[in-house]
Design an enzyme around this catalytic site. Structure first.
Site, PDB file in Angstrom:
ATOM      1  N   GLY A  80      -6.099  10.316  14.037  1.00 52.06           N
ATOM      2  CA  GLY A  80      -5.322  10.131  12.805  1.00 52.06           C
ATOM      3  C   GLY A  80      -5.309  11.407  11.988  1.00 52.06           C
ATOM      4  O   GLY A  80      -5.203  11.367  10.764  1.00 52.06           O
ATOM      5  N   GLY A  81      -5.419  12.553  12.664  1.00 48.15           N
ATOM      6  CA  GLY A  81      -5.525  13.834  11.946  1.00 48.15           C
ATOM      7  C   GLY A  81      -4.225  14.596  11.869  1.00 48.15           C
ATOM      8  O   GLY A  81      -4.221  15.775  11.524  1.00 48.15           O
ATOM      9  N   SER A  82      -3.098  13.920  12.172  1.00 47.15           N
ATOM     10  CA  SER A  82      -1.833  14.657  12.209  1.00 47.15           C
ATOM     11  C   SER A  82      -1.237  14.873  10.815  1.00 47.15           C
ATOM     12  O   SER A  82      -0.468  15.792  10.599  1.00 47.15           O
ATOM     13  CB  SER A  82      -0.830  13.920  13.089  1.00 47.15           C
ATOM     14  OG  SER A  82      -0.760  12.573  12.676  1.00 47.15           O
ATOM     15  N   VAL A 129      -3.466   4.689  19.453  1.00 47.40           N
ATOM     16  CA  VAL A 129      -4.784   4.037  19.437  1.00 47.40           C
ATOM     17  C   VAL A 129      -4.682   2.521  19.256  1.00 47.40           C
ATOM     18  O   VAL A 129      -5.691   1.826  19.324  1.00 47.40           O
ATOM     19  CB  VAL A 129      -5.735   4.652  18.379  1.00 47.40           C
ATOM     20  CG1 VAL A 129      -6.103   6.076  18.724  1.00 47.40           C
ATOM     21  CG2 VAL A 129      -5.157   4.543  16.982  1.00 47.40           C
ATOM     22  N   SER A 148     -10.990   2.736   3.181  1.00 54.81           N
ATOM     23  CA  SER A 148     -10.094   2.762   2.024  1.00 54.81           C
ATOM     24  C   SER A 148     -10.692   1.898   0.929  1.00 54.81           C
ATOM     25  O   SER A 148     -11.455   0.965   1.210  1.00 54.81           O
ATOM     26  CB  SER A 148      -8.741   2.186   2.432  1.00 54.81           C
ATOM     27  OG  SER A 148      -8.010   1.794   1.305  1.00 54.81           O
ATOM     28  N   TYR A 162      -4.204  -5.045   6.239  1.00 52.91           N
ATOM     29  CA  TYR A 162      -4.703  -3.718   5.865  1.00 52.91           C
ATOM     30  C   TYR A 162      -6.067  -3.860   5.176  1.00 52.91           C
ATOM     31  O   TYR A 162      -7.039  -3.204   5.556  1.00 52.91           O
ATOM     32  CB  TYR A 162      -3.702  -3.018   4.944  1.00 52.91           C
ATOM     33  CG  TYR A 162      -4.081  -1.581   4.675  1.00 52.91           C
ATOM     34  CD1 TYR A 162      -3.811  -0.604   5.610  1.00 52.91           C
ATOM     35  CD2 TYR A 162      -4.751  -1.229   3.506  1.00 52.91           C
ATOM     36  CE1 TYR A 162      -4.183   0.715   5.396  1.00 52.91           C
ATOM     37  CE2 TYR A 162      -5.123   0.087   3.277  1.00 52.91           C
ATOM     38  CZ  TYR A 162      -4.834   1.051   4.229  1.00 52.91           C
ATOM     39  OH  TYR A 162      -5.216   2.352   4.015  1.00 52.91           O
ATOM     40  N   ALA A 163      -6.128  -4.759   4.177  1.00 49.35           N
ATOM     41  CA  ALA A 163      -7.378  -4.910   3.418  1.00 49.35           C
ATOM     42  C   ALA A 163      -8.497  -5.440   4.314  1.00 49.35           C
ATOM     43  O   ALA A 163      -9.623  -4.938   4.287  1.00 49.35           O
ATOM     44  CB  ALA A 163      -7.153  -5.843   2.231  1.00 49.35           C
ATOM     45  N   ALA A 164      -8.186  -6.447   5.133  1.00 48.47           N
ATOM     46  CA  ALA A 164      -9.233  -7.034   5.981  1.00 48.47           C
ATOM     47  C   ALA A 164      -9.721  -6.029   7.010  1.00 48.47           C
ATOM     48  O   ALA A 164     -10.929  -5.921   7.258  1.00 48.47           O
ATOM     49  CB  ALA A 164      -8.695  -8.281   6.680  1.00 48.47           C
ATOM     50  N   LYS A 195      -9.680  -2.750   6.776  1.00 46.67           N
ATOM     51  CA  LYS A 195     -10.439  -1.670   6.144  1.00 46.67           C
ATOM     52  C   LYS A 195     -11.818  -2.164   5.694  1.00 46.67           C
ATOM     53  O   LYS A 195     -12.790  -1.419   5.728  1.00 46.67           O
ATOM     54  CB  LYS A 195      -9.651  -1.077   4.966  1.00 46.67           C
ATOM     55  CG  LYS A 195      -8.417  -0.297   5.400  1.00 46.67           C
ATOM     56  CD  LYS A 195      -8.781   0.911   6.239  1.00 46.67           C
ATOM     57  CE  LYS A 195      -7.602   1.764   6.624  1.00 46.67           C
ATOM     58  NZ  LYS A 195      -7.962   2.913   7.475  1.00 46.67           N
TER      59      LYS A 195
END
Ligand SMILES: Cc1cc2nc3c(=O)[nH]c(=O)nc-3n(C[C@H](O)[C@H](O)[C@H](O)COP(=O)(O)O)c2cc1C
Length: 341
Positions: free
Chosen positions: A16-18, A66, A140, A153-155, A157
């Site tokens: 995820g470094g792009s 991924v 996050s 997203y929340a779950a 993270k």
């Protein structure tokens, strides 16, 4: 070269470094001497040319989805001879317009944000074990507080935060008199944390809260005064002050730090904000998630009437070494409201 952290010769993979935070991390490692490889979703590095927040100069690149465990397992080795010292897992997906409420949207976000953390870790475990390397998972704030419309997203993270636990789980305790309750909906506390005068850096309490977002406030009764005082010892981070002062603890229910068994009242809390309000001090604003009150001090559980004097709480007063008991109290009734005309 920055002299604070030198990664010369270290092999760092940033998943995820792009772009965005991950790209910032990748470039920071590169500036500190590391060989950096990035996994992203576009076919080639050139496909990120001109994308805001993306700089792939000087780093290797592979396209790996991924969200697919097989793609993780079969991706080419990022470094020759299977080398790896640091694995940064910064991947993230989000779906808008309520798509996370649908099965497919939920699955896509979970696969990228949560499942892939485990698949990537599994894939590179042997290499990291060989180099005594480390994994960092970037989560996050949504992992602590759900955001509307993005349940996956929340779950995911939140899951990411709880996937790891610091190997250095040293417990910490210290008295902090700059403390107050500042609201009841939600119930909140503030702490005033001064900097360590010797180093100018954060005290252990502050750095633990910054790292984990969790803490427990235990009110101190007179019988515990000596033990409390012992925990104020200026000690390195690896000293467990609870053991040092022979203080018994009980597990907390909502946070990892334990609570003090003899404390009449304990507040399990999570940090909402840490404010640097000057070179010497930080304010932590925390939300109380769970309050424990010893049964013996509850007069009426329905009305939440407490026998506060019986708790024999103490407070710090002027100067160093002076304390007050909650005795010699006096009562004043509040003025009646002014008549409205
Ligand atoms: C009664 C008492 C109250 C204290 N209150 C505070 C405070 O409000 N803020 C602060 O920064 N330090 C305060 N200290 C000093 C810390 O307890 C002390 O610096 C301690 O070593 C910090 O430990 P830590 O590094 O584990 O957080 C207090 C000390 C005592 C004895």
């Amino acid at each position: 070269m920055h002299d604070d952290t030198d990664f010369t010769g270290k092999a760092v993979l940033v998943v995820g470094g792009s772009s965005g935070i991950g790209n910032g991390i990748a470039q920071a490692f590169r500036q500190r001497g590391a060989d950096v490889h990035v996994w992203g979703t576009r076919k080639t590095a050139a496909d990120y040319d001109g994308v805001s927040g993306s700089d792939l100069s000087g780093v290797g690149y592979s396209c790996v989805n991924v969200g697919d465990p097989d793609a993780i397992a079969s991706a080419p080795e990022p470094f020759a001879e299977g080398r790896m010292d640091v694995l940064i897992l910064c991947q993230g997906a989000v779906e808008y317009q309520r798509r996370e409420f649908e099965q497919e949207g939920w699955d896509r976000v979970m696969a990228v944000n949560l499942d892939s953390l485990m698949h990537c870790s599994r894939r590179f475990r042997p290499a990291l074990e060989a180099s005594a390397g480390s994994i960092t998972i970037v989560s996050s704030l949504s992992g602590y507080r759900a955001n509307k419309g993005n349940p996956a997203y929340a779950a995911s993270k939140a899951g990411a935060i709880n996937t790891t636990v610091s190997e250095d789980g040293t417990r910490n305790a210290a008295p902090y008199s700059f403390f107050n309750a500042v609201g009841d909906e939600p119930p909140m506390v503030v702490l005033g944390l001064l900097k360590d005068p010797a180093t100018g850096g954060m005290k252990n309490t502050a750095s633990n809260i910054a790292a984990t977002g969790e803490f427990v406030v235990n009110l101190v009764c007179e019988a515990d005064a000596e033990k409390m005082n012992m925990t104020s010892i200026d000690a390195p981070a690896d000293l467990d002050e609870l053991e040092y002062a022979n203080i018994e603890t009980l597990p907390s229910t909502a946070v990892t730090p334990e609570r003090i068994a003899s404390s009449p009242v304990s507040f399990e809390s999570r940090s909402l904000e840490m404010l640097e309000i000057g070179p010497r001090q930080t304010i932590v604003i925390g939300e109380i998630l769970v309050t424990h009150i010893k049964d013996e001090f509850i007069l009426d559980p329905d009305k939440v009437y407490l026998d506060t004097p019986a708790m024999k709480l103490i407070g710090r007063v002027h100067g160093s070494g002076w304390y007050a008991r909650g005795t010699d109290l006096f009562k004043m009734d509040r003025p009646k409201p002014l008549p409205k005309d």
